[in-house]
Design a protein around this motif. Structure first.
Motif, PDB file in Angstrom:
ATOM      1  N   UNK A 121       0.832  -1.213   0.000  1.00 39.33           N
ATOM      2  CA  UNK A 121       0.000   0.000   0.000  1.00 39.33           C
ATOM      3  C   UNK A 121       0.860   1.254   0.000  1.00 39.33           C
ATOM      4  N   UNK A 122       1.946   1.230   0.779  1.00 46.47           N
ATOM      5  CA  UNK A 122       2.800   2.419   0.877  1.00 46.47           C
ATOM      6  C   UNK A 122       3.490   2.711  -0.451  1.00 46.47           C
ATOM      7  N   UNK A 123       4.013   1.674  -1.088  1.00 43.83           N
ATOM      8  CA  UNK A 123       4.667   1.883  -2.390  1.00 43.83           C
ATOM      9  C   UNK A 123       3.654   2.475  -3.380  1.00 43.83           C
ATOM     10  N   UNK A 124       2.474   1.883  -3.445  1.00 44.55           N
ATOM     11  CA  UNK A 124       1.429   2.404  -4.350  1.00 44.55           C
ATOM     12  C   UNK A 124       1.139   3.874  -4.046  1.00 44.55           C
ATOM     13  N   UNK A 125       0.935   4.202  -2.774  1.00 43.29           N
ATOM     14  CA  UNK A 125       0.549   5.566  -2.420  1.00 43.29           C
ATOM     15  C   UNK A 125       1.662   6.564  -2.744  1.00 43.29           C
TER      16      UNK A 125
END
Ligand SMILES: [Zn+2]
Length: 540
Positions: A121-125
């Motif tokens: 999720x963090x990479x995507x965001x």
């Protein structure tokens, strides 16, 4: 969940009608969501979910590079994802950028699944954020599903994670060989470890982070953390002091301001068991072990920053993902803020001159006192289970007490050695050479026939651990050192003991090391009472 990731072609054609420069035949691909998000935090991603997520990022033209650190026993490629602006895809490009490199590892214990979800999720965001963010200041390498085989061994958490509050089904702790990957960094028997070592050697990350979940005490922290606990990580020029005394306190303060209490990793008492959980008196807060078989301890021996993250196992899954997400976010921010300091550490560690290396240690005998919160648990009087991960007949109250108690958060050397100029390794130990090379230690052939001053360790006794550990009967030898002159036999190799990786070489090769090649049985056939241990120290 997978259905939501595939192309919604009909919708795309309609939406594109009022946007003239978009090709109406080109499908719009939905933003990837993790299985945790899609399921309302009742499920965790399979290996297939992880690869689909990454492929969707790529299909949506996210500025990321995706590759594999290696292949598992069952044949799965272990994915990594690189994110930075501008994007780099090789270590050379990253070095030219001159920014800190952060390597975040998740799912090493594949029942401890929130790191996998938080990291995806963090990479995507980050990669889809238009405004400036940490990706403009560092290079992020994320490995979301390190124990990919273990992840697929799904079972109820009552089997695979007995002290965890969801999700219902998770993977297993060991890999497909039955090895605990977080005990494998020195012996490197697992393909996962070998992949990680290759990444460390190629990319030389400034910061290493390993994401876990606690499995013990009912404390009041959303997450606990630890720097490397191996005393050699605190050599002058190495990153241990900076990590423990500057970086982590800063991150802890920022997490506190976000309402997420974090503290140094620990458990109540040294042997904290189920019978202790309702006690109101706690006797101390104890960290785990200092040995470099653990990833974050190991990585500190390489002179760089390393951080263990342990989300609180009794928090619900959703909250654990959020805590881990925030913690990694804060590590990335702190790394960006301290880029200049990290560059200075890189320079100093590479020219470290400290002659001493601690090769055996014990828990500190000088704890400090600190207030530690703990939850009050009560007996229900029956045998119902009140929450997944809580023993039957016990109930959490949500009420906390704080008690000042001794905090044992570090280790002190019990045996340190003076680094020799090099070690002389005779022929006949190809597995030793292989592992040293995988660690990036530059071996060279010794010149045969030249007499050199040396020290040899004469073996007085050999003992093996009574109980097997990780399929080994750990070996310990006792003996005495003898000064001598030796000539290198044919086929011998020189192992350098100076520079940044010299401390690691010493930890591997010293005969009395508590986590070296002797301990892991690499030299068992060559140990004879009354005879020298085969590796000699070359001295000036
Ligand atoms: Zn773990």
């Amino acid at each position: 969940m997978r259905r939501s990731l595939v192309v919604a072609a009909g919708v795309a054609a309609t939406a594109a009608a009022c946007a003239p420069r978009i090709d109406p035949t080109r499908p719009v691909i939905a933003m990837p969501v993790t299985r945790a998000e899609a399921s309302g935090y009742t499920q965790t991603s399979t290996y297939g979910d992880v690869t689909t997520f990454l492929n969707t990022l790529r299909a949506r033209n996210a500025p990321v590079a995706i590759g594999s650190i290696g292949t598992t026993t069952e044949g799965r490629a272990i994915p990594y994802i690189i994110a930075s602006r501008p994007l780099v895809t090789t270590p050379e490009e990253a070095r030219r950028l001159g920014r800190p490199i952060v390597y975040v590892n998740a799912n090493i214990h594949a029942g401890e699944v929130e790191g996998k979800e938080a990291l995806l999720a963090l990479v995507r965001d980050l990669v889809y954020q238009r405004r400036a963010n940490v990706l403009d200041s560092l290079v992020l390498i994320a490995v979301p599903d390190y124990n990919a085989d273990g992840n697929e061994a799904f079972a109820p958490e009552s089997v695979n994670r007995t002290e965890q509050n969801g999700p219902e089904r998770v993977g297993q702790r060991p890999n497909a060989q039955g090895l605990d990957l977080n005990r494998d960094y020195m012996k490197a028997e697992a393909p996962e470890t070998r992949g990680a070592l290759a990444m460390f050697t190629a990319w030389d990350p400034d910061v290493y982070v390993d994401l876990h979940t606690t499995d013990g005490s009912y404390h009041g922290f959303a997450l606990t953390y630890a720097p490397s606990l191996a005393p050699p990580a605190y050599a002058p020029g190495f990153a241990g002091d900076f990590t423990r005394d500057t970086l982590l306190p800063e991150i802890r303060a920022r997490m506190g301001r976000r309402g997420i209490p974090v503290f140094d990793y620990g458990n109540f008492d040294s042997v904290y068991e189920e019978r202790d959980i309702t006690d109101t008196v706690k006797h101390g807060w104890y960290s785990y072990e200092h040995k470099p078989r653990y990833g974050t301890n190991y990585y500190g021996l390489r002179g760089r920053v390393s951080i263990l993250s342990e989300a609180y196992s009794h928090d619900p899954f959703r909250k654990r993902v959020a805590s881990t997400y925030a913690f990694v976010q804060e590590i990335l921010s702190a790394t960006a803020r301290h880029a200049a300091g990290l560059a200075a550490i890189r320079a100093s560690a590479d020219s470290v001159r400290d002659p001493e290396v601690a090769i055996r240690s014990r828990l500190t005998t000088h704890p400090f006192d600190a207030p530690i919160p703990f939850e009050i648990l009560v007996h229900t009087g029956d045998s119902t289970q009140t929450q997944p991960g809580v023993p039957r007949g016990v109930r959490r109250t949500g009420r906390f007490k704080t008690q000042v108690m001794p905090v044992y958060d570090r280790f002190e050397p019990t045996l340190s050695i003076q680094r020799p100029t090099a070690y002389l390794l005779p022929a006949g130990f190809p597995a030793v050479i292989d592992i040293l090379r995988r660690n990036g230690i530059a071996l060279t052939p010794a010149t045969a026939g030249t007499a050199q001053r040396a020290q040899l360790f004469v073996v007085d006794s050999v003992t093996h651990a009574a109980r097997p550990f990780q399929k080994h009967d750990e070996t310990r030898i006792v003996g005495h050192w003898r000064d001598t002159t030796i000539t290198a036999p044919a086929g011998a190799m020189l192992v350098p003991a100076d520079g940044r990786l010299g401390a690691l070489a010493a930890y591997f090769l010293e005969p009395e090391s508590d986590d070296g090649f002797v301990d892991w049985n690499f030299f068992d056939p060559a140990l004879t009472v009354g005879r020298p241990y085969p590796v000699a120290r070359l001295v000036r």
